[in-house]
Design an enzyme around this catalytic site. Sequence first.
Site, PDB file in Angstrom:
ATOM      1  N   GLN A   1      11.438  -0.855  46.799  1.00 40.78           N
ATOM      2  CA  GLN A   1      10.986   0.519  46.598  1.00 40.78           C
ATOM      3  C   GLN A   1      10.007   0.896  47.710  1.00 40.78           C
ATOM      4  O   GLN A   1       9.313   0.060  48.263  1.00 40.78           O
ATOM      5  CB  GLN A   1      10.290   0.682  45.232  1.00 40.78           C
ATOM      6  N   GLU A   2       9.933   2.164  47.999  1.00 41.15           N
ATOM      7  CA  GLU A   2       9.099   2.641  49.113  1.00 41.15           C
ATOM      8  C   GLU A   2       7.645   2.200  48.960  1.00 41.15           C
ATOM      9  O   GLU A   2       6.995   1.831  49.932  1.00 41.15           O
ATOM     10  CB  GLU A   2       9.192   4.162  49.211  1.00 41.15           C
TER      11      GLU A   2
END
Length: 121
Positions: free
Chosen positions: A79-80
Amino acid sequence: MYTLLSGLYKYMFQRDEYCILILGLDNAGKTTFLEQTKTRFNKNYKGMSLSKITTTVGLNIGTIDVGKARLMFWDLGGQEELQALWDKYYAESHGVIYVIDSTDEERLSESKRAFDLPVNP
């Protein structure tokens, strides 16, 4: 005498450990790769059902013994928000596997950006 026996035991049975990072965007197949690798190289490992694999939040660790070497795979979340933590693991790793979902053409440029993130020493 203990030191001699302890040293002999370590020489005979201790394995060299190598840490390998598995990186890539979320849903790229990192955990699936890790599970398939563990199933292939660990004879007694049954593996997780591929349909039950969910998004990694944080870190999955897998260990495989190959000859006199022990490979520790660190499957990091993609995930970012978690990508900013990737560089914290580089100093302790011996190799990197970067997984790309080649069927998700819309995210290829996003994957390239994540791969090109600058490393903070």
